[in-house]
Structures are given as C-alpha cells and as structure tokens.
Scaffold this motif. Structure first.
Motif, PDB file in Angstrom:
ATOM      1  N   ASN A 173       0.838  -1.204   0.000  1.00  0.00           N
ATOM      2  CA  ASN A 173       0.000   0.000   0.000  1.00  0.00           C
ATOM      3  C   ASN A 173       0.874   1.256   0.000  1.00  0.00           C
ATOM      4  O   ASN A 173       0.727   2.146   0.852  1.00  0.00           O
ATOM      5  CB  ASN A 173      -0.934   0.016   1.216  1.00  0.00           C
ATOM      6  CG  ASN A 173      -1.985   1.111   1.128  1.00  0.00           C
ATOM      7  OD1 ASN A 173      -2.393   1.508   0.029  1.00  0.00           O
ATOM      8  ND2 ASN A 173      -2.409   1.625   2.261  1.00  0.00           N
ATOM      9  N   ALA A 174       1.761   1.330  -0.968  1.00  0.00           N
ATOM     10  CA  ALA A 174       2.711   2.437  -1.042  1.00  0.00           C
ATOM     11  C   ALA A 174       1.987   3.781  -1.116  1.00  0.00           C
ATOM     12  O   ALA A 174       0.932   3.903  -1.742  1.00  0.00           O
ATOM     13  CB  ALA A 174       3.603   2.255  -2.270  1.00  0.00           C
ATOM     14  N   GLY A 175       2.552   4.773  -0.444  1.00  0.00           N
ATOM     15  CA  GLY A 175       1.973   6.126  -0.452  1.00  0.00           C
ATOM     16  C   GLY A 175       2.639   6.947  -1.545  1.00  0.00           C
ATOM     17  O   GLY A 175       2.295   6.848  -2.707  1.00  0.00           O
ATOM     18  N   GLY A 176       3.600   7.761  -1.138  1.00  0.00           N
ATOM     19  CA  GLY A 176       4.407   8.473  -2.121  1.00  0.00           C
ATOM     20  C   GLY A 176       3.928   9.863  -2.447  1.00  0.00           C
ATOM     21  O   GLY A 176       3.136  10.465  -1.720  1.00  0.00           O
TER      22      GLY A 176
ATOM     23  N   PHE B 268       0.015  11.030  -3.440  1.00  0.00           N
ATOM     24  CA  PHE B 268      -1.051  10.575  -2.550  1.00  0.00           C
ATOM     25  C   PHE B 268      -2.058  11.685  -2.269  1.00  0.00           C
ATOM     26  O   PHE B 268      -3.280  11.478  -2.298  1.00  0.00           O
ATOM     27  CB  PHE B 268      -0.423  10.078  -1.245  1.00  0.00           C
ATOM     28  CG  PHE B 268      -1.380   9.408  -0.318  1.00  0.00           C
ATOM     29  CD1 PHE B 268      -1.504   8.030  -0.309  1.00  0.00           C
ATOM     30  CD2 PHE B 268      -2.162  10.140   0.551  1.00  0.00           C
ATOM     31  CE1 PHE B 268      -2.383   7.399   0.546  1.00  0.00           C
ATOM     32  CE2 PHE B 268      -3.056   9.527   1.404  1.00  0.00           C
ATOM     33  CZ  PHE B 268      -3.162   8.155   1.407  1.00  0.00           C
TER      34      PHE B 268
ATOM     35  N   ALA C 216       3.261   5.149   8.739  1.00  0.00           N
ATOM     36  CA  ALA C 216       2.318   5.832   7.859  1.00  0.00           C
ATOM     37  C   ALA C 216       2.281   5.206   6.481  1.00  0.00           C
ATOM     38  O   ALA C 216       1.213   4.916   5.959  1.00  0.00           O
ATOM     39  CB  ALA C 216       2.700   7.304   7.742  1.00  0.00           C
ATOM     40  N   GLU C 217       3.479   5.001   5.886  1.00  0.00           N
ATOM     41  CA  GLU C 217       3.469   4.506   4.515  1.00  0.00           C
ATOM     42  C   GLU C 217       4.451   3.373   4.258  1.00  0.00           C
ATOM     43  O   GLU C 217       4.416   2.760   3.206  1.00  0.00           O
ATOM     44  CB  GLU C 217       3.736   5.660   3.523  1.00  0.00           C
ATOM     45  CG  GLU C 217       5.046   6.405   3.764  1.00  0.00           C
ATOM     46  CD  GLU C 217       5.295   7.539   2.745  1.00  0.00           C
ATOM     47  OE1 GLU C 217       4.395   7.850   1.957  1.00  0.00           O
ATOM     48  OE2 GLU C 217       6.408   8.092   2.763  1.00  0.00           O
ATOM     49  N   HIS C 218       5.327   3.096   5.188  1.00  0.00           N
ATOM     50  CA  HIS C 218       6.353   2.089   4.928  1.00  0.00           C
ATOM     51  C   HIS C 218       5.925   0.670   5.271  1.00  0.00           C
ATOM     52  O   HIS C 218       6.585  -0.282   4.877  1.00  0.00           O
ATOM     53  CB  HIS C 218       7.640   2.427   5.702  1.00  0.00           C
ATOM     54  CG  HIS C 218       8.307   3.670   5.220  1.00  0.00           C
ATOM     55  ND1 HIS C 218       9.275   4.319   5.932  1.00  0.00           N
ATOM     56  CD2 HIS C 218       8.138   4.388   4.083  1.00  0.00           C
ATOM     57  CE1 HIS C 218       9.684   5.382   5.256  1.00  0.00           C
ATOM     58  NE2 HIS C 218       9.001   5.450   4.144  1.00  0.00           N
TER      59      HIS C 218
ATOM     60  N   ARG D  89      -4.885   9.979   7.230  1.00  0.00           N
ATOM     61  CA  ARG D  89      -4.944   9.687   5.805  1.00  0.00           C
ATOM     62  C   ARG D  89      -4.091   8.479   5.473  1.00  0.00           C
ATOM     63  O   ARG D  89      -4.349   7.771   4.516  1.00  0.00           O
ATOM     64  CB  ARG D  89      -4.436  10.887   4.986  1.00  0.00           C
ATOM     65  CG  ARG D  89      -5.448  11.995   4.881  1.00  0.00           C
ATOM     66  CD  ARG D  89      -5.269  12.769   3.591  1.00  0.00           C
ATOM     67  NE  ARG D  89      -5.682  12.003   2.434  1.00  0.00           N
ATOM     68  CZ  ARG D  89      -5.689  12.457   1.192  1.00  0.00           C
ATOM     69  NH1 ARG D  89      -5.297  13.682   0.941  1.00  0.00           N
ATOM     70  NH2 ARG D  89      -6.078  11.711   0.188  1.00  0.00           N
ATOM     71  N   LYS D  90      -3.015   8.298   6.230  1.00  0.00           N
ATOM     72  CA  LYS D  90      -2.088   7.217   5.923  1.00  0.00           C
ATOM     73  C   LYS D  90      -1.861   6.381   7.162  1.00  0.00           C
ATOM     74  O   LYS D  90      -1.512   6.910   8.212  1.00  0.00           O
ATOM     75  CB  LYS D  90      -0.738   7.792   5.504  1.00  0.00           C
ATOM     76  CG  LYS D  90      -0.713   8.387   4.127  1.00  0.00           C
ATOM     77  CD  LYS D  90       0.569   9.171   3.962  1.00  0.00           C
ATOM     78  CE  LYS D  90       1.202   8.946   2.631  1.00  0.00           C
ATOM     79  NZ  LYS D  90       2.424   9.752   2.472  1.00  0.00           N
ATOM     80  N   ASP D  91      -2.012   5.085   7.027  1.00  0.00           N
ATOM     81  CA  ASP D  91      -1.768   4.199   8.163  1.00  0.00           C
ATOM     82  C   ASP D  91      -1.517   2.802   7.630  1.00  0.00           C
ATOM     83  O   ASP D  91      -2.445   2.110   7.239  1.00  0.00           O
ATOM     84  CB  ASP D  91      -2.973   4.209   9.105  1.00  0.00           C
ATOM     85  CG  ASP D  91      -2.775   3.247  10.268  1.00  0.00           C
ATOM     86  OD1 ASP D  91      -1.617   2.890  10.540  1.00  0.00           O
ATOM     87  OD2 ASP D  91      -3.778   2.859  10.892  1.00  0.00           O
ATOM     88  N   ASN D  92      -0.255   2.425   7.592  1.00  0.00           N
ATOM     89  CA  ASN D  92       0.092   1.098   7.093  1.00  0.00           C
ATOM     90  C   ASN D  92       0.518   0.163   8.218  1.00  0.00           C
ATOM     91  O   ASN D  92       1.500  -0.556   8.111  1.00  0.00           O
ATOM     92  CB  ASN D  92       1.192   1.205   6.031  1.00  0.00           C
ATOM     93  CG  ASN D  92       0.618   1.509   4.656  1.00  0.00           C
ATOM     94  OD1 ASN D  92      -0.590   1.530   4.472  1.00  0.00           O
ATOM     95  ND2 ASN D  92       1.484   1.743   3.686  1.00  0.00           N
ATOM     96  N   THR D  93      -0.244   0.166   9.289  1.00  0.00           N
ATOM     97  CA  THR D  93       0.051  -0.769  10.381  1.00  0.00           C
ATOM     98  C   THR D  93      -0.926  -1.940  10.301  1.00  0.00           C
ATOM     99  O   THR D  93      -2.040  -1.885  10.800  1.00  0.00           O
ATOM    100  CB  THR D  93      -0.057  -0.087  11.758  1.00  0.00           C
ATOM    101  OG1 THR D  93      -1.332   0.530  11.890  1.00  0.00           O
ATOM    102  CG2 THR D  93       1.009   0.980  11.915  1.00  0.00           C
TER     103      THR D  93
END
Lengths: 513, 513
Positions: A199-202, A205, A466-468, B235-239
């Motif tokens: 779910n890459a941000g970048g 976004f 958040a994005e990693h 907006r971003k949450d990759n957990t």
C-alpha cells in the motif's frame, strides 16, 4: 517517499537466537556471508518456525514448474537475500522466477503441500525488511512477470502483471496521455505488485489518494495455490465483499499478488512548484489551509521541512537554498490542465500568503529542471541525514496540528546527545518523517526515543507506520496503532487465508506468544 | 442513483416456501399485514434459518440495555419491516434503538448468546431489500446514533455516529467550507453508516472516488458484541491489514458499523452544468474523452441518457427538453475553485465538441435553479419509467465502449413485447442503468431478460450490481460477477466474523446448498 539511506552498520546489537534447522547446512555453505550485512537471525531475536527445508526433490519439482528459472547460484541469490537498506539478510538458497500466474499457483501448491515457507519479492525496495527472507524461505520473485496486459485509452485503466516496474508503467501510460496514480523515489526498481502489497503512499497521494481507491482489481494466488481472480477493470462493483482490499497492504502475507488493474488519471498539462519560507509551524499550517482554498483542485503536493533539514542539505550536499533562511520551508506543487489558469491561481495564492505574513520569502518554478532542483531540497534530506551520523528513523502519521510538537519535544528531551532532531514530510497527508542523528549508535539515545515516540504517537491516535508498512522490522510495534481486537482479527484472517503460515513468515503481524 | 421507483405490485409470483418457526405466531398477530406489500417469505422461496425467537426474557434484557427504546408497537414496526420500494416485507416484532456503541455491543452480545438474528437498519433506503428483515430478525436501528463526534477544519475529516443522515452531514461540513465526498438522491433519509455498509456510489463518485478511498476509519461491532475500533482519522496508516475495508460494502453481514471517519473535500466555489445532444453513442464516448482532456480536474459528473429516456420524462413528467431532439444526451457537471477559469475551460470544450460535430446542440447553466432543472431531466428518469408500466431494472457496470450495446441488443430481442428499452446512467463510471417497461408484468419478457442480461454482463466481465449491492433480492446473481474461488472466500470470511450467521441473514451471499 524518496529513498531513505541508512548506515549499513546500523542497528541494535542483539544476540543470535536463530534456530538452525537440520539439513539447512548443506545449502548454507553456498551463500557467501558478506561481512557487511549481518544475518537477520543473528542480529534479531527471531526463531525459525518449523517449516520444511528445500530438498533435491523440491528442486526437481520446481525445475518442472519453471524450467531454467530455478536459481541456486549464491551470487545471484545475494541480491535477493539482502534488503536495499542493507540492514537485514536472509539465507535463502532458492530463488524462483515464474512468468505466469499458473506457474505461481503450481509453486505455491507445491510449497503448501511440502510446508515450505515462501518470501514473495518484487523490486526489493521496501523500508522495513518485508521483501527479503528472514531464514531460508523460498524467494518467489515477480521479476519476469513484467507484461502489460491491457490499457484502456478511454477510462485510463491499466492491467498488468505484478512484476512491472513502476517507471516502465509510468512511461507506458504517459505516452497515452495518462499518469500512474502513484510515484515514488524507488520507481526505477519497485514493482507494481510490491507497491500494492505494501500500500505504497508516495508523492501523488495528496492528489490521487490511496491505492485502496485507485486499484480497481487484482489477481492473487493464495497460500494453497488457489488463483483468486478479482482482476476487474470496473470502477464500480458492489457484488459481495471487496476481497481485493484484503491484499492491499498485507505485505505478501495473505497471498501473492500476480496482476493488478489500476485507474490512471489524465496527465496534467502544467506542473508548477513553489518553494516558500514560513516563520513558524503555525504559519505552515495556515499556509496549507490557504492553499487548499485558493489552489483547490490543482494542488498536488504540500511538503514541509524545518530549518535543520535545510542546514543538512546545504552543508552535506552543497545544495543552495533558493529562499531566505526561515524556521520552516514549504514545497507546494500544482498540476492542472491549463498553464495560464494554474499560474493565475498560484500567483493569487502567493500574493495572499506573502501579504498576510504567512510566508516571508518564496520562489516559483515551472521549468522542468528548476522544478526538479526544488524537489531535490526536499527529496534529498534523508541522504543528507545519512552523512550526518547514525540516524534513528520514524515514519509517523499524526494529527496535522500536533505533527511538529513531537520534534520540539524530542529536541528538548535529547539535548546535546543528539546532533540533529529534524522533522519533514508530507504535511498535506499528516505524514511526518522524524529523524534524529548522533555521532554513533547510542543505546541511551535509542532508549530515550523508544518506546517514547511510539507511545506519544499512540496517545495522538497516530500511526507508527504511515506509509512504509511493518514488514519484519516494525511488526513488533503494531499494537501502538491498533487495538487488541484488531490484532486478533488480523491473526484470524492470516490463519484463514494461510493456515500453515507459509506466506512471508515473520512479517507484518507480531510473533505470537 | 437517485431513487428508482418501482411498481409496488411488481415481482415474479412465487409460492410460499417460508418456514414458520414454532413460537413466532404469538408475535406475528401484532403485525398488520397491509395487503399492498406481500411478506417476503410468502413471495420468495426462502427458508427461515433455525435462529431463536424473541422471548419475554429477551425483551426484559433489551429493556435493561436500551431502556425506553425497545419498540414492539406494530405501527412503528411497519415502517421498519417494509423497504421503501415496497417490494419486500419482513415480520419482525422488535425494533431496538441504541444511542451508543456500548449499547450496540450489549445488544449483539445478548443476541449472539441467544442465537437471535439481527437486521441492522439505517435510513432504510436500500434498493435491493438489504435493510429490512426477511423473517423475524431483531431490527437494530441506528436512528438515534446521530451525533457528529468531531470535524477537523484543516484536514476536512468528519467523525460521526453511523446514524447521521447524509444531508445533515452535508450541511454540517458545508457550513465549514467542505462537502461530503458522496451525494445521493436518498440523502434526506439515508444514514452514513448505511452508505458505508453498502459502499454507496452516487453523484460525486466520478470526482471523489469510492468510499474505499474516502472512508478513513470506522468502528464496528462484531457479531459477538466485540467493539472493533478502527476509527482512525489518519490519511495514511500502514500498520497491519486495513480491516475497515472488510465492512465497507458488506451490507451489515460482517459487523454493525457504529461510527465512521470520512475525508471531506473542500467545497467547490463554482458549479456549472452543460446539457448536450449527441448524434450517436460513439460521439457520447468521444465527447467523454474530449471533456476529460479539456475540463481536466474540474470535471465532476458525466451522465448520459438516450432519446427514449427524454421521451419518457417529457411525456410522463412534462419536463421540457432544453436542446434539439437527439439520439443521445449528455449531462456534464464541472466543480472548481474559480468560476472564471471554469467557464473558460467549459467554453473551450463546448466550442471543440460543437465544431467537430460530436455535439449537435447544447445549453449551459451556472444559476442554481437552472442547474437543478437540468439535473432533473436525468434524475427523474426512473420516476418517468414507473409511470410507463411494469419496470424491469438492472444496475450494471460494463466496459464503457460496450455499455450501450446491451440496450440495442435487447431492443431487438424483445421487439414489440417491450414498451421501452432504455439506457442511461453514470457513463463516466461505466455504470449503466438498463430499464425495460411493459404494460404489465410478463414472464415472457422476464425470461428474455434473465439470465440473458446477467450472462451478457458476465461475458464482458461486468458487474451485475454496480452500486446498489446485492442485499436480499440480488444475492443469487453474485456468481455472474465473481468466480467460485471468490465466493468461497466470502463465505469463509462470513463464517469467521459471524460464525452463527446472526448478522443480516439471507443477505449478500447466496443461500448455501
């Protein structure tokens, strides 16, 4: 976004609790142990789960499935065993390179029957050790699954195999008047399947949103080899549960993504970048509100960096600041369909923020090279940090108005033990990259940072990634951002989709007691 | 979108295979059987599953959980037992009106222990019979869960309880300079929780995309009463896995949504509508391509209707066509931050399509009342259809370029047996509303339409339910749009999250053999 660069020697020293499975030795001696990257099982307290070990019969079976694409050459395996940050290192003896979904299905069916663990691997550009094996997992690479299946000129829908490199796809769709809805520093090597799996941000976004919205469909192979074809190209489909969402961001732990369908927006005709100095963080926030109002639909990025970031890029990389020295800097990008209109909107916005004192100095670029030069100030911060000493890195989502408080707070807590405590990132998305440097790795600094940073983030109901993603290195901190009920449901989903746990083990979810 | 209106007497006549559970009678006699809506269990071949029947002890327990909000009055229940299309009718004897998540949790825990089936209900505006009980399920209404929890002026993030009415939320955020990312004909009564549970599409989908992208978080109560708090505002949450996605579009069958967090875009400063005549469907498609290029980021809707639709609205509703008679009509809406710029873009686009012959006649409105009048031509088609006779309705997603072929094809197949075969809908989203009218219900017409329409859609890899969901009435056709592997996984997810199957039974998934 952008690639962070870390000291290859970095990381807390931990004793080896790795468990050497019987029979693994005969393969391991092939693997050259480059001294510069310690084996994950030696550095981290992780225990090998009781998966089978690859046998000669397995090799023969794989050779029948993907003839000529069964790699055991230690030199070729080297690149697939080590992450690009050079912080984790697996000891896989086997790399498979399928070309088709059917081959992936046959491989997984075999691994499932034989209880062999599998590490799905795209471009191996992940930031959290999710894309390399931890022990001797079979590496399943999507590198040869690099075909564009279709592109639809009217809707902008791209369908392609998972191993397509993001930059190749960008070129493909840009020639047809569209852009990919995501852009990353790693675009030259990352695979679209890996992008979706994490779910890459970048960089895009803010404008085009999450892959949960732009991915229209995907095909995944489940742990037992079942092919789940949800490769829809439809914008709207309310027939049953939206299964594809399960795989977006699951880091290869629920299935191997083999193809994706993604909605590409039209290519903007005009791009401008403004680089501005702000007198305080409150003005950074007010400038954001103002530009959302005045730039409206053409706003495509709102990034910020503090004065210490600017000091680092000018000092270590000899970049020149294009504006007067300021406590904070903001980079604003606009992308629109009409240059004249965009310029008018941007000028009106600049007049407003300059006359109201929200911004004290600024410059604007529309020329491609100058745009790139302004972006470099923001994108190369992490490179500058790596030249400053040992770097402690955090990628957090926080409520925008509290986002910088953590930086100020840590500066006070750490005092002279830290060389620099800096904050920068995708302010428009509430995403802070918090970085601390010290002369060398210091357990005292680390002890001050952790779990404090995670607890502080949790108190704000923020995200510790958040994005990693979580991958291998951050799976232990999931509980700071998700309640126990959510963790339990995640474990249940994993058990449902991969009952033997063979897919990317030791990743995403915390080790179970 | 908009509300379709159906003949209340419509539907294929089927014998009653309903199973009357022992003990149900004592409640049923309270329910007045309005002759105009047949009981679902009498009209459809559906069998009651072996759930418990509400007892006096249950009533007492519920009275302790939600004192004074345990409704057994048949007249009040009437509105909750019948869908608004008046095509399906349950026989529930109990309506509960919790105010808090905790109350929902206690109710579900009790129902789970007692094996009582539950029908979660929002505004009861669904199109497929998903929001009313089929038998005697306990109705769990979100009507009193109507509090806005927070709104964040910087990010536009709204957090609210599931029972907030969409129009109230629109007003709330518009006063603060934002809009809801979705808009529906039913906005005056639909609940945001129901919108999310059905993954509602609607008028703003083209611009702001799916709820899978705009919903930032949600809170749901699972079948056993567990509260799953994923009410993130980030907006971003990759957990870990993005659990909220499971509940978006699952129609209350996996959990009861009790609160949502949703990202609201800034309110556009200028809105314009163009209503155009096109000489053919190919020109409708080319006009769409052209307007995506020239209107770019300000395009917010692209709707089409055919000449027969115009005939129906002018004939039955006495609306006046604002343009010359044409084989097709297109409605284009722009929403932007600057009226002057938007007008220039729209004028240039119109000059282009008029001079190239893609469009033969057109009119533009910016005045609010005139904008509404143009929208009415498109929005009131289904009302006009209902006045034309018996209506067979289909809501399909199809590849845009094949979208109208099905209409032409059916016109030929049906011949004079059909009064009208019309196509209209959200062309920009690939969403066709296909409607056929005949003087009265005709098994021969239905036999020509089904399964043909579903098979045709399946051949195009289309969706047999683009935005309305499956609910009770369409659950049998899921297999036309999803492969068996997907159906199996959906069944497994249902079994994992709701092992007793008490949540909205008889909905979404096909009955199991």
């Amino acid at each position: 976004m952008g690639r962070d660069v870390q000291d290859p020697q970095a990381g807390q020293p931990v004793g080896s609790h790795g468990h050497q499975p019987p029979g693994l030795q005969k393969w391991l001696f092939h693997v050259p142990r480059a001294p510069e990257v310690m084996l994950t099982r030696e550095r981290y307290p992780v225990r090998r789960l009781p998966f089978s070990v690859v046998s000669g019969e397995d090799l023969a079976a794989f050779e029948r499935i993907v003839p000529g694409r069964v790699i055991t050459d230690p030199e070729v395996l080297e690149a697939s065993n080590v992450d690009w940050l050079r912080t984790v290192r697996g000891s896989s003896v086997l790399l498979l390179r399928p070309r088709t979904t059917e081959e992936v299905s046959h491989i997984l069916r075999h691994c499932h029957e034989r209880n062999l663990a599998v590490n799905p691997q795209g471009g191996n550009t992940g930031m959290v050790g999710g894309s390399v094996p931890v022990f001797d997992e079979v590496i399943l690479s999507t590198a040869l699954m690099n075909q564009v299946i279709s592109f639809h000129d009217m809707s902008g829908t791209l369908v392609c195999q998972a191993g397509c490199v993001l930059e190749d796809l960008s070129r493909h769709v840009e020639e047809r008047g569209f852009v990919m809805p995501l852009d990353l520093g790693a675009k030259g090597s990352c695979h679209i399947g890996g992008n979706v799996a994490t779910n890459a941000g970048g960089l895009r976004f803010l404008r085009y949103g999450s892959l949960h919205g732009t991915v229209l469909g995907l095909e995944a192979v489940l742990a037992d080899g079942t092919v789940l074809n949800c490769l829809s190209t439809l914008r709207k489909d309310n027939t049953g549960y939206d299964l594809k969402q399960l795989f977006i961001g699951s880091e290869g732990t629920l299935g191997v993504i083999t193809a994706v369908s993604i909605l590409c927006p039209p290519k903007p005709r005009a791009v401008s970048v403004a680089f501005l100095g702000c007198p305080g963080f409150s003005e950074v926030l007010q400038t954001f509100s103002t530009c959302k109002g005045l730039l409206g639909e053409i706003l495509s990025a709102y990034e910020f960096m503090d004065a210490e970031c600017m000091w680092l890029v000018t000092r270590h990389l000899h970049l020149a600041s294009p504006v007067q020295e300021s406590p904070f800097y903001v980079l604003i990008e606009t992308s629109g369909s009409r240059a004249g209109h965009d310029a008018e909107k941007l000028n009106d916005f600049l007049e407003h923020v300059l006359s109201s004192g929200l911004v004290t100095d600024g410059t604007v670029a529309t020329d491609h090279m100058k745009v790139k030069a302004l972006w470099a100030l923001r994108e190369r911060i992490s490179e500058a940090l790596s030249r400053d000493g040992y770097v402690y890195k955090y990628d957090l989502s926080l409520p925008t108005e509290r986002l910088y408080d953590l930086v100020t707070d840590l500066r006070a807590r750490l005092g002279p033990r830290a060389k620099h405590v800096v904050g920068y990132g995708h302010l428009g998305d509430g995403n802070l990259h918090l970085n601390v440097t010290s002369e060398a790795f210091s357990p005292s600094v680390l002890g001050t940072l952790e779990p404090y940073v995670y607890e502080w983030t949790a108190e704000q109901r923020g995200s510790v990634s958040a994005e990693h993603g979580l991958g291998f290195k951050k799976r232990g901190v999931l509980g700071y951002s998700k309640p126990p009920e959510a963790l339990r449901l995640m474990q249940q989903l994993k058990a449902l989709l991969d009952p033997k746990g063979i897919l990317n083990p030791y990743k995403t979810l915390p080790a179970q007691a």
